[in-house]
Design a protein around this motif. Structure first.
Motif, PDB file in Angstrom:
ATOM      1  N   ILE A 174       0.839  -1.201   0.000  1.00 41.41           N
ATOM      2  CA  ILE A 174       0.000   0.000   0.000  1.00 41.41           C
ATOM      3  C   ILE A 174       0.874   1.252   0.000  1.00 41.41           C
ATOM      4  N   ALA A 175       1.899   1.249   0.852  1.00 42.18           N
ATOM      5  CA  ALA A 175       2.810   2.397   0.909  1.00 42.18           C
ATOM      6  C   ALA A 175       3.525   2.605  -0.423  1.00 42.18           C
ATOM      7  N   LYS A 176       3.884   1.498  -1.075  1.00 42.54           N
ATOM      8  CA  LYS A 176       4.562   1.580  -2.370  1.00 42.54           C
ATOM      9  C   LYS A 176       3.692   2.298  -3.403  1.00 42.54           C
ATOM     10  N   ALA A 177       2.406   1.945  -3.439  1.00 40.48           N
ATOM     11  CA  ALA A 177       1.498   2.597  -4.389  1.00 40.48           C
ATOM     12  C   ALA A 177       1.296   4.062  -4.041  1.00 40.48           C
ATOM     13  N   LEU A 178       1.158   4.352  -2.741  1.00 44.54           N
ATOM     14  CA  LEU A 178       0.904   5.732  -2.324  1.00 44.54           C
ATOM     15  C   LEU A 178       2.145   6.611  -2.474  1.00 44.54           C
ATOM     16  N   SER A 179       3.331   6.000  -2.546  1.00 44.34           N
ATOM     17  CA  SER A 179       4.560   6.784  -2.684  1.00 44.34           C
ATOM     18  C   SER A 179       4.647   7.504  -4.025  1.00 44.34           C
ATOM     19  N   HIS A 180       3.821   7.075  -4.978  1.00 43.35           N
ATOM     20  CA  HIS A 180       3.830   7.710  -6.296  1.00 43.35           C
ATOM     21  C   HIS A 180       3.034   9.011  -6.313  1.00 43.35           C
ATOM     22  N   GLU A 181       2.399   9.364  -5.183  1.00 45.01           N
ATOM     23  CA  GLU A 181       1.579  10.580  -5.090  1.00 45.01           C
ATOM     24  C   GLU A 181       0.561  10.635  -6.226  1.00 45.01           C
ATOM     25  N   ALA A 182      -0.110   9.536  -6.463  1.00 44.81           N
ATOM     26  CA  ALA A 182      -1.059   9.442  -7.574  1.00 44.81           C
ATOM     27  C   ALA A 182      -2.345  10.207  -7.285  1.00 44.81           C
ATOM     28  N   ASP A 183      -3.009  10.658  -8.368  1.00 46.56           N
ATOM     29  CA  ASP A 183      -4.317  11.309  -8.244  1.00 46.56           C
ATOM     30  C   ASP A 183      -5.418  10.273  -8.049  1.00 46.56           C
ATOM     31  N   VAL A 184      -5.208   9.077  -8.645  1.00 43.41           N
ATOM     32  CA  VAL A 184      -6.172   7.983  -8.549  1.00 43.41           C
ATOM     33  C   VAL A 184      -5.455   6.751  -8.004  1.00 43.41           C
ATOM     34  N   VAL A 185      -5.994   6.177  -6.940  1.00 42.11           N
ATOM     35  CA  VAL A 185      -5.427   4.958  -6.356  1.00 42.11           C
ATOM     36  C   VAL A 185      -6.497   3.877  -6.377  1.00 42.11           C
ATOM     37  N   ILE A 186      -6.182   2.751  -7.014  1.00 41.48           N
ATOM     38  CA  ILE A 186      -7.100   1.606  -7.062  1.00 41.48           C
ATOM     39  C   ILE A 186      -6.645   0.607  -6.011  1.00 41.48           C
ATOM     40  N   MET A 187      -7.535   0.258  -5.094  1.00 40.77           N
ATOM     41  CA  MET A 187      -7.228  -0.695  -4.030  1.00 40.77           C
ATOM     42  C   MET A 187      -8.062  -1.953  -4.247  1.00 40.77           C
ATOM     43  N   ASP A 188      -7.410  -3.045  -4.639  1.00 48.19           N
ATOM     44  CA  ASP A 188      -8.090  -4.305  -4.918  1.00 48.19           C
ATOM     45  C   ASP A 188      -7.911  -5.245  -3.727  1.00 48.19           C
ATOM     46  N   GLU A 189      -8.963  -5.429  -2.943  1.00 49.08           N
ATOM     47  CA  GLU A 189      -8.944  -6.284  -1.744  1.00 49.08           C
ATOM     48  C   GLU A 189      -7.736  -5.966  -0.852  1.00 49.08           C
ATOM     49  N   PRO A 190      -7.572  -4.690  -0.430  1.00 49.56           N
ATOM     50  CA  PRO A 190      -6.369  -4.331   0.330  1.00 49.56           C
ATOM     51  C   PRO A 190      -6.318  -4.905   1.734  1.00 49.56           C
ATOM     52  N   THR A 191      -7.449  -5.391   2.261  1.00 47.39           N
ATOM     53  CA  THR A 191      -7.462  -5.903   3.637  1.00 47.39           C
ATOM     54  C   THR A 191      -7.512  -7.422   3.705  1.00 47.39           C
ATOM     55  N   SER A 192      -7.318  -8.103   2.581  1.00 44.83           N
ATOM     56  CA  SER A 192      -7.472  -9.560   2.547  1.00 44.83           C
ATOM     57  C   SER A 192      -6.447 -10.276   3.418  1.00 44.83           C
ATOM     58  N   ALA A 193      -5.293  -9.644   3.657  1.00 43.81           N
ATOM     59  CA  ALA A 193      -4.232 -10.332   4.399  1.00 43.81           C
ATOM     60  C   ALA A 193      -3.850  -9.622   5.694  1.00 43.81           C
ATOM     61  N   ILE A 194      -4.688  -8.692   6.157  1.00 44.41           N
ATOM     62  CA  ILE A 194      -4.336  -7.953   7.365  1.00 44.41           C
ATOM     63  C   ILE A 194      -5.424  -8.085   8.415  1.00 44.41           C
ATOM     64  N   GLY A 195      -5.047  -7.831   9.667  1.00 44.90           N
ATOM     65  CA  GLY A 195      -5.981  -7.949  10.779  1.00 44.90           C
ATOM     66  C   GLY A 195      -6.748  -6.670  11.022  1.00 44.90           C
ATOM     67  N   GLU A 196      -7.588  -6.696  12.043  1.00 43.15           N
ATOM     68  CA  GLU A 196      -8.473  -5.558  12.308  1.00 43.15           C
ATOM     69  C   GLU A 196      -7.697  -4.300  12.666  1.00 43.15           C
ATOM     70  N   HIS A 197      -6.613  -4.442  13.434  1.00 33.75           N
ATOM     71  CA  HIS A 197      -5.822  -3.257  13.786  1.00 33.75           C
ATOM     72  C   HIS A 197      -5.268  -2.597  12.531  1.00 33.75           C
ATOM     73  N   GLU A 198      -4.685  -3.416  11.634  1.00 31.65           N
ATOM     74  CA  GLU A 198      -4.128  -2.868  10.396  1.00 31.65           C
ATOM     75  C   GLU A 198      -5.209  -2.276   9.497  1.00 31.65           C
ATOM     76  N   VAL A 199      -6.421  -2.863   9.543  1.00 32.10           N
ATOM     77  CA  VAL A 199      -7.535  -2.305   8.761  1.00 32.10           C
ATOM     78  C   VAL A 199      -7.846  -0.891   9.226  1.00 32.10           C
ATOM     79  N   HIS A 200      -7.884  -0.687  10.536  1.00 31.50           N
ATOM     80  CA  HIS A 200      -8.158   0.655  11.062  1.00 31.50           C
ATOM     81  C   HIS A 200      -7.049   1.629  10.673  1.00 31.50           C
ATOM     82  N   VAL A 201      -5.803   1.151  10.709  1.00 29.55           N
ATOM     83  CA  VAL A 201      -4.678   1.994  10.290  1.00 29.55           C
ATOM     84  C   VAL A 201      -4.824   2.374   8.817  1.00 29.55           C
ATOM     85  N   LEU A 202      -5.183   1.385   7.987  1.00 26.04           N
ATOM     86  CA  LEU A 202      -5.369   1.644   6.562  1.00 26.04           C
ATOM     87  C   LEU A 202      -6.494   2.650   6.331  1.00 26.04           C
ATOM     88  N   PHE A 203      -7.604   2.462   7.013  1.00 25.25           N
ATOM     89  CA  PHE A 203      -8.744   3.365   6.820  1.00 25.25           C
ATOM     90  C   PHE A 203      -8.410   4.789   7.248  1.00 25.25           C
TER      91      PHE A 203
END
Length: 514
Positions: A174-203
């Motif tokens: 996720i950080a790798k994609a966001l490092s490009h400072e893109a105007d549009v970010v597509i997130m395909d199932e970004p929480t499939s491999a993370i727990g609830e704490h990481e989900v809250h951090v991501l959100f």
């Protein structure tokens, strides 16, 4: 709800203006279509994305979402349609070209380079350099650390990818994609491999991105996430656009109906198992590392759910029960007899089967056919003299494809070509070939669509109703009440409580696990 791409009501976000002063979306896709070998995979793909919003792209497996996103990123060419970025028509020939234009994608499948550091993975191919040609490793680590701190991702920038957890690997992607400072970010199932704490951090990170004006396309089969994070939504079904609108204007029932194309058939849990025989009895089980002193029972005809946060010991516990791990202390009895520790072959022989957490890593042989994957656990049945009897194998495969309603052109095709939901059905089919009395399921609905989830819930309830038992681990709090007769709550490697049928609620489950 209108089947068009105008979002009714509300004040428009200023993405830009055309010559007439009208609002221009940051991304607009119209009438995109794609066929493969004469088979229409996508028709009338449409999406209107506005700056500073999260737009959920919803649909079951086979709805056309992956084809649509691949076209957006330039991974495959479109046959028809129009894509405009800030009012200008674009036609990306590659993902790198899309990235140069400010469109980045976080894919569901992780692709880290294990022996490189977190910083090297984030800036791979665009490392900062001294004198134009020498990689500046010090600056790269500093930049990565600053990025991770800004996103509030707890990942060390100088650690090797092989040394961090799966959840941290997902945050790095996720950080790798966001490092490009893109105007549009597509997130395909970004929480499939993370727990609830990481989900809250991501959100939290997503909300900060929204405030900065970034537009996000969010793809997830977890409807709870969609209603929590998304502002707008678009539904695809059977390779075509169905509906779009604001999340605040609909409820979960409406969204499920649009995804499935019909009303959801609700089914009830099985009868009370109060007087039933004990199928599995675990007494004071510990592995000395991740869980300790677990005592619980699974009764015949019962689905026992296990819920806990990442690190609660839930997966390690069920793997120990099945024999994939060896217990340090305690005992396991199955159907009244002691089960030897750390011998999965004996567990299978006595009537256990396990659906593992990651079907692609430990549940399937992806390059092999659907048929061979299904018959894998039944080779002794179809090869009494060491040679596989093709007729016997095909009979077992045909029966299981029909029973589990696996959608495939032929059992001869590679299982990697199936949708996630159908791949999971193949895993269940393989388990059933051994005629198990107890099914252990670790995250059985991870990464699959709502329709396939409901089919698996119905299958588990039917399996229990016919005299089987099931032990089901899930990290989705809304899922556990749908499928469980009782729920065991794990917290910090211990059993916090077992909830009976009348006590089960999403709120109770989350509170006890936290």
């Amino acid at each position: 709800m209108q089947a068009n791409d105008e979002i009714p009501g509300g004040s428009p976000v200023r993405d830009g203006s055309d010559v007439n002063g009208q609002t221009v979306p940051v991304l607009k896709v119209e009438s995109v279509a794609k066929s493969f070998g004469g088979v229409r995979a996508l028709r009338n793909g449409r999406l209107t994305l506005r700056s500073g919003t999260v737009h959920a792209l919803c649909g079951g497996n086979g709805a056309g979402k992956s084809t649509f996103l691949s076209i957006l990123m330039g991974l495959i060419p479109r046959d028809e349609g129009r894509i405009s970025l800030k009012g200008v028509d674009v036609h990306f020939a590659s993902a790198s070209e899309a990235l140069r234009h400010g469109v980045a994608m976080i894919t569901q499948e992780l692709s880290p380079v294990p022996e490189l550091t977190v910083a090297e993975n984030i800036y791979l191919g665009r490392e900062p350099r001294k004198f134009g040609y020498i990689v500046d490793f010090g600056r790269m680590v500093e930049d990565a650390a600053a990025l991770l701190k800004r996103l509030q991702f707890d990942v060390p920038a100088d650690a090797k990818m092989s040394e961090i957890t799966l959840a941290q690997c997902q945050l790095v992607e996720i950080a790798k994609a966001l490092s490009h400072e893109a105007d549009v970010v597509i997130m395909d199932e970004p929480t499939s491999a993370i727990g609830e704490h990481e989900v809250h951090v991501l959100f939290d990170a997503v909300k900060r991105l929204k405030q900065s004006g970034t537009a996000i396309v969010y793809v997830s089969h977890k409807l709870t996430e969609i209603f929590e994070i998304a502002d707008e939504y678009t539904v695809f079904r059977d390779g075509a656009f169905v509906e779009t609108g604001r999340i605040c204007d609909i409820d979960r029932h409406h969204l499920v109906r649009q995804i499935l194309g019909h009303e959801l058939n609700s089914s009830t849990l099985g009868e009370s198992t109060a007087g039933a025989d004990v199928a599995l009895a675990v007494d004071s089980l510990s592995d000395g590392e991740t869980f300790s002193d677990i005592t619980l029972q699974v009764k015949t005809g019962e689905v026992l759910g296990i819920y806990g946060l990442v690190g609660s010991g839930r997966t390690e516990f069920v793997e120990t029960v099945f024999g994939l791990r060896r217990a340090r202390s305690g005992s396991i009895k199955f159907l009244g007899e002691a089960l030897p520790a750390g011998v999965p072959k004996e567990s299978i022989r006595r009537g256990m089967a396990m659906v593992t957490e990651d079907r692609k890593v430990s549940g399937l042989v992806l390059c092999e056919s659907v048929g061979h994957n299904i018959s894998l656990s039944a080779l002794r049945k179809v090869s009494p003299w060491g040679f596989i009897r093709a007729k016997a194998e095909s009979g077992i495969v045909a029966a299981m494809v029909s029973k589990l309603r696996v959608k495939c052109a032929s059992p001869a095709i590679a299982v990697e070509n199936l949708s996630g939901g159908n791949q999971q059905k193949v895993v269940f089919a393989r388990c059933l070939t051994t005629n198990p009395k107890l099914l252990i399921c670790d995250e059985p609905t991870r990464g699959i669509d709502e329709g396939s989830k409901q089919e698996i819930y119905a299958f588990l309830r039917d399996f229990a109703a016919k005299g089987g038992s099931a032990l089901v681990v899930s990290s989705e709090a809304p899922e556990i009440p749908q499928v469980s007769d009782r729920v065991a709550i794990f917290r910090g490697g211990r059993l916090a409580r077992v909830l009976g049928t009348g006590e089960i609620s999403q709120e109770a489950i989350v509170n006890l696990a936290s």
